[in-house]
Design an enzyme around this catalytic site. Structure first.
Site, PDB file in Angstrom:
ATOM      1  N   GLU A 199      35.873  38.386  30.138  1.00  0.00           N
ATOM      2  CA  GLU A 199      36.725  37.174  30.124  1.00  0.00           C
ATOM      3  C   GLU A 199      38.187  37.535  29.861  1.00  0.00           C
ATOM      4  O   GLU A 199      38.894  36.885  29.076  1.00  0.00           O
ATOM      5  CB  GLU A 199      36.222  36.168  29.072  1.00  0.00           C
ATOM      6  CG  GLU A 199      34.778  35.744  29.262  1.00  0.00           C
ATOM      7  CD  GLU A 199      34.593  34.750  30.406  1.00  0.00           C
ATOM      8  OE1 GLU A 199      35.590  34.365  31.082  1.00  0.00           O
ATOM      9  OE2 GLU A 199      33.422  34.349  30.632  1.00  0.00           O
ATOM     10  N   ALA A 200      38.641  38.585  30.524  1.00  0.00           N
ATOM     11  CA  ALA A 200      39.989  39.121  30.282  1.00  0.00           C
ATOM     12  C   ALA A 200      41.087  38.097  30.555  1.00  0.00           C
ATOM     13  O   ALA A 200      42.184  38.189  30.003  1.00  0.00           O
ATOM     14  CB  ALA A 200      40.213  40.360  31.155  1.00  0.00           C
ATOM     15  N   SER A 224      30.035  34.858  40.370  1.00  0.00           N
ATOM     16  CA  SER A 224      30.129  35.943  41.344  1.00  0.00           C
ATOM     17  C   SER A 224      29.544  37.241  40.803  1.00  0.00           C
ATOM     18  O   SER A 224      29.522  38.252  41.512  1.00  0.00           O
ATOM     19  CB  SER A 224      31.589  36.153  41.763  1.00  0.00           C
ATOM     20  OG  SER A 224      32.377  36.561  40.656  1.00  0.00           O
ATOM     21  N   GLY A 228      36.888  37.902  40.223  1.00  0.00           N
ATOM     22  CA  GLY A 228      36.357  36.973  41.218  1.00  0.00           C
ATOM     23  C   GLY A 228      36.163  35.609  40.563  1.00  0.00           C
ATOM     24  O   GLY A 228      36.601  35.397  39.429  1.00  0.00           O
ATOM     25  N   LYS A 249      30.522  38.936  37.883  1.00  0.00           N
ATOM     26  CA  LYS A 249      31.483  39.834  37.215  1.00  0.00           C
ATOM     27  C   LYS A 249      30.896  40.457  35.951  1.00  0.00           C
ATOM     28  O   LYS A 249      30.953  41.665  35.759  1.00  0.00           O
ATOM     29  CB  LYS A 249      32.751  39.059  36.792  1.00  0.00           C
ATOM     30  CG  LYS A 249      33.556  38.483  37.921  1.00  0.00           C
ATOM     31  CD  LYS A 249      34.821  37.812  37.399  1.00  0.00           C
ATOM     32  CE  LYS A 249      34.556  36.650  36.458  1.00  0.00           C
ATOM     33  NZ  LYS A 249      33.833  35.534  37.077  1.00  0.00           N
ATOM     34  N   CYS A 290      35.564  24.597  51.418  1.00  0.00           N
ATOM     35  CA  CYS A 290      34.900  23.535  50.649  1.00  0.00           C
ATOM     36  C   CYS A 290      35.548  23.259  49.289  1.00  0.00           C
ATOM     37  O   CYS A 290      35.221  22.271  48.647  1.00  0.00           O
ATOM     38  CB  CYS A 290      33.431  23.888  50.443  1.00  0.00           C
ATOM     39  SG  CYS A 290      32.531  24.110  51.997  1.00  0.00           S
TER      40      CYS A 290
HETATM   41 ZN    ZN Z   1      31.847  26.352  51.677  1.00  0.00          ZN
END
Ligand code: ZN
Length: 193
Positions: free
Chosen positions: A94-95, A25, A21, A27, A185
Site C-alpha cells: 500500500e505504498a 490486480s 496497478g 499486487k 467501462c
Molecule cells: Zn470493461
C-alpha cells in the site's frame, strides 16, 4: 508477468522493484510471492504497511485471496530506515498511502545494498496518478504493472471503480466499495468531474 531470473539480478548493490496497478490486480499477491521466495532462500525479509490499511488484519499484509505475511504497521515511512537495518529484502505494501519521503527512503535502502519491493495503486478511483507512486516508478529499476479483469466486459482492467458516491480520495474497503474496470467501462460520477 515479469519473472526475474536469478542471473538477471544485480550483484553487490541494492535495487528497487515496484508492483503497481488497480485494485484486484494481484499486487499484494505478487509482493507476497516475491518475499516468500526470498525467505525460502534464507534471506532476512521485513515487510511494512501504512497504518491506514486495516481491511483484513492489523499485523499482516494480506492479499484479497487471504495469503498473509507478518508485517510491521508504521505511521511514518521514515521509520523503515531504522527498522530494517538487518534486512536484506524490504517489502512495502500500500505504498500509495505513504508520503513522498518514500522516494528518499527507498533510494537510501537500495544504495545500502538492499532489495526493496514496493506495491501500490498507481491511480485513484478517478484515474488520477496516485502520488507518490509516479515518483517511485521513476526511481525503480524494475516495474511490474498488474492488470485485473473488468467486471463489466472482461477486458484487461487497470482502473478502480468506486461504487459509492463520496469525494474523499481514500476510503478503505474492498469488494463492497470498489471493483476493477477497463478504460471503456470506468467512469467518474458527473458531480465529481
Ligand atoms: Zn470493461
Amino acid at each position: 508477468m515479469m519473472e526475474m531470473a536469478p542471473h538477471s539480478m544485480p550483484k553487490e548493490t541494492g535495487w528497487i522493484e515496484v508492483i503497481t496497478g488497480c485494485m484486484f490486480s494481484g499486487k499484494t499477491e505478487e509482493l507476497i510471492r516475491r518475499l516468500r521466495r526470498a525467505q525460502i532462500a534464507k534471506q532476512n525479509v521485513v515487510v511494512f504497511k501504512p497504518e491506514i490499511d486495516n481491511r483484513y488484519s492489523e499485523k499482516n499484509i494480506v492479499s484479497h485471496n487471504e495469503r498473509a505475511l507478518p508485517s510491521i504497521v508504521i505511521d511514518n515511512v521514515n521509520k523503515i530506515l531504522s527498522l530494517s537495518k538487518d534486512a536484506q529484502v524490504i517489502g512495502i505494501d500500500e505504498a500509495q498511502f505513504f508520503s513522498s519521503d518514500i522516494l528518499k527512503v527507498c533510494n537510501t535502502l537500495a544504495n545500502n545494498g538492499k532489495r526493496v519491493i514496493a506495491a501500490g495503486l498507481d491511480q485513484d478511483y478517478k484515474g488520477i496518478p496516485f502520488e507518490p507512486m509516479p515518483g517511485l516508478l521513476s526511481i525503480a529499476e524494475y516495474i511490474t504493472k498488474t492488470l485485473a479483469i473488468c467486471v463489466v466486459c472482461g477486458n484487461p482492467a487497470d482502473k478502480t471503480q468506486r461504487k459509492t458516491h463520496t469525494h474523499e480520495r481514500v476510503i478503505v474497503g474492498a469488494a463492497d466499495i470498489y471493483e476493477a474496470r477497463c478504460r471503456k467501462c470506468h467512469y467518474i460520477p458527473d458531480e465529481e468531474k
